[in-house]
Design a protein around this motif. Structure first.
Motif, short mmCIF file in Angstrom:
data_model
loop_
_atom_site.label_atom_id
_atom_site.label_comp_id
_atom_site.label_asym_id
_atom_site.label_seq_id
_atom_site.Cartn_x
_atom_site.Cartn_y
_atom_site.Cartn_z
N ILE A 29 19.47 -5.76 -8.00
CA ILE A 29 18.78 -4.68 -7.29
C ILE A 29 18.45 -3.60 -8.31
N ALA A 30 17.21 -3.15 -8.32
CA ALA A 30 16.76 -2.15 -9.28
C ALA A 30 16.20 -0.94 -8.54
N PHE A 31 16.32 0.21 -9.17
CA PHE A 31 15.79 1.46 -8.63
C PHE A 31 15.03 2.18 -9.74
N GLY A 32 13.90 2.78 -9.38
CA GLY A 32 13.12 3.49 -10.38
C GLY A 32 12.45 4.73 -9.81
N MET A 33 12.04 5.61 -10.70
CA MET A 33 11.26 6.79 -10.35
C MET A 33 10.05 6.85 -11.27
N GLU A 34 8.87 6.89 -10.65
CA GLU A 34 7.62 6.93 -11.41
C GLU A 34 6.95 8.29 -11.21
N PRO B 116 9.18 7.08 -6.05
CA PRO B 116 10.45 6.34 -6.08
C PRO B 116 10.24 4.91 -5.60
N GLN B 117 10.95 3.98 -6.20
CA GLN B 117 10.79 2.59 -5.82
C GLN B 117 12.12 1.86 -5.87
N VAL B 118 12.22 0.79 -5.10
CA VAL B 118 13.40 -0.07 -5.10
C VAL B 118 12.92 -1.50 -4.95
N PHE B 119 13.57 -2.41 -5.66
CA PHE B 119 13.23 -3.82 -5.49
C PHE B 119 14.44 -4.70 -5.76
N ALA B 120 14.40 -5.87 -5.21
CA ALA B 120 15.43 -6.87 -5.43
C ALA B 120 14.84 -8.03 -6.22
N VAL B 121 15.69 -8.72 -6.96
CA VAL B 121 15.27 -9.91 -7.68
C VAL B 121 16.23 -11.04 -7.30
N PHE B 122 15.68 -12.14 -6.84
CA PHE B 122 16.48 -13.31 -6.50
C PHE B 122 16.14 -14.42 -7.50
N LEU C 174 12.08 -16.83 -10.00
CA LEU C 174 12.55 -15.63 -9.31
C LEU C 174 11.54 -15.21 -8.26
N VAL C 175 12.05 -14.50 -7.27
CA VAL C 175 11.24 -13.86 -6.24
C VAL C 175 11.69 -12.41 -6.17
N ALA C 176 10.74 -11.48 -6.16
CA ALA C 176 11.07 -10.06 -6.24
C ALA C 176 10.29 -9.26 -5.19
N PRO C 177 10.90 -8.93 -4.06
CA PRO C 177 10.28 -8.03 -3.09
C PRO C 177 10.51 -6.57 -3.49
N ALA C 178 9.53 -5.70 -3.27
CA ALA C 178 9.63 -4.31 -3.73
C ALA C 178 8.94 -3.37 -2.75
N TYR C 179 9.40 -2.12 -2.77
CA TYR C 179 8.73 -1.06 -2.01
C TYR C 179 8.71 0.21 -2.85
N GLN C 180 7.56 0.88 -2.86
CA GLN C 180 7.42 2.17 -3.54
C GLN C 180 6.78 3.16 -2.59
N HIS C 181 7.34 4.35 -2.55
CA HIS C 181 6.79 5.42 -1.71
C HIS C 181 6.19 6.46 -2.65
N LYS C 182 4.89 6.66 -2.53
CA LYS C 182 4.17 7.54 -3.45
C LYS C 182 3.64 8.75 -2.70
N PHE C 183 3.92 9.94 -3.24
CA PHE C 183 3.45 11.16 -2.58
C PHE C 183 3.13 12.22 -3.62
N SER C 184 2.12 13.02 -3.34
CA SER C 184 1.68 14.04 -4.29
C SER C 184 2.53 15.30 -4.15
N MET D 68 3.96 -2.01 -0.84
CA MET D 68 4.89 -3.14 -0.70
C MET D 68 4.31 -4.36 -1.40
N ASP D 69 5.16 -5.07 -2.13
CA ASP D 69 4.71 -6.32 -2.71
C ASP D 69 5.89 -7.25 -2.91
N ILE D 70 5.58 -8.51 -3.08
CA ILE D 70 6.59 -9.52 -3.37
C ILE D 70 5.94 -10.55 -4.28
N PHE D 71 6.56 -10.78 -5.45
CA PHE D 71 5.92 -11.77 -6.30
C PHE D 71 6.85 -12.95 -6.55
#
Length: 279
Positions: A134-139, A159-165, A175-185, A200-203
């Motif tokens: 599980i990863a967490f990031g701030m962009e 801010p974003q969070v994603f998992a890697v399986f 691997l499969v990686a679902p992710a969500y990022q919430h972007k606001f000004s 939202m994405d999953i690759f």
């Protein structure tokens, strides 16, 4: 109570067996970690390496007339703080030309610098036995465009969070990686819209046995809460390392076509080509 004379021997054998099992497990995990670190494809989002990337994306805009946008991006990534975090920075050059009303006149026609961004990413949880992380990031997105039409006109946080399986579905994918990022000004130019989006994405990634080639599919959904719109993008990427061709190490190239879905989509499709060097 009389102790069985074989009890100490049995206990010792159990302890030795446990040590051997733990040793094999630790060795297997170290082997998997080492294999992950030796991967130079740049496709594993929790594998923190030094790398430089340059890629160009040509987009066919969804307008009443003809229109295109060409974005050239330079990107640098590096592990920081003893490898516990990853730093990423991107700068862009943008060329835009569009006939918005199909009247034969380009209402939009300019080129220059686009917006830039940086990201800090960490992996607070990784368990190779359970094959997940599980990863967490701030962009941080910066309003650095040289002309208004070449950027968003806002400074935003994401801010974003994603998992890697790893090896899911019986090893069907690497691997499969679902992710969500919430972007606001957090700061907008006068007369420009606020940014408030959910991304939202999953690759799904598959690599060759020798880790020299890869293919991935990346469906993405964009929910624009500010403008009450939504659309999808579906990207497909194929890439190859250049090790077997030129004897180089860590160099690769890829091609990434994309298609836009939904009436609110900004692009009908795009094609991206890129080069990476990882060390």
């Amino acid at each position: 109570m009389k102790q069985n004379k074989y009890f100490p021997l049995l206990l010792g054998m159990i302890m030795v067996a446990c040590l051997i099992i733990f040793s094999f497990q630790a060795h297997a995990e170290e082997k998997e970690q080492a294999a992950m670190k030796s991967d130079k494809t740049g496709t594993n989002p929790v594998n923190f390496t030094y790398d430089f990337r340059i890629y160009n994306e040509y987009q066919w805009l969804n307008t009443d007339g003809d229109g295109y946008q060409n974005i050239t991006t330079m990107e640098f990534r590096a592990p920081i703080l003893d490898g516990k975090w990853q730093f990423r920075a991107r700068i862009r050059g943008v060329a835009l030309e569009a006939d918005m009303n199909n009247d034969g006149v380009d209402e939009l026609d300019d080129s220059g610098f686009g917006d830039s961004d940086i990201r800090f990413l960490t992996v607070p949880y990784i368990n190779m036995d359970k094959k997940m992380a599980i990863a967490f990031g701030m962009e941080f997105f910066f309003d650095t465009a040289s002309e208004d039409i070449l950027g968003s006109g806002t400074t935003s946080l994401g801010p974003q969070v994603f998992a890697v399986f790893f090896k899911p579905f019986g090893g069907m994918f690497d691997l499969v990686a679902p992710a969500y990022q919430h972007k606001f000004s957090v700061d907008e130019d006068d007369g420009r819209s606020n940014v408030h989006q959910g991304l939202m994405d999953i690759f799904f990634l598959k690599t060759s046995k020798d880790k020299q080639k890869w293919a991935l599919i990346d469906p993405q959904a964009v929910l624009d809460y500010e403008n009450d719109t939504e659309f999808m993008l579906i990207d497909v990427e194929v890439g190859t390392m250049l090790d077997n061709y030129f004897g180089t190490k860590g160099h690769s190239v890829y091609l990434r076509p994309s298609i836009g879905i939904g009436s609110d989509r900004p692009t009908d499709g795009s094609i991206e080509a890129g080069y990476k060097i990882i060390w």
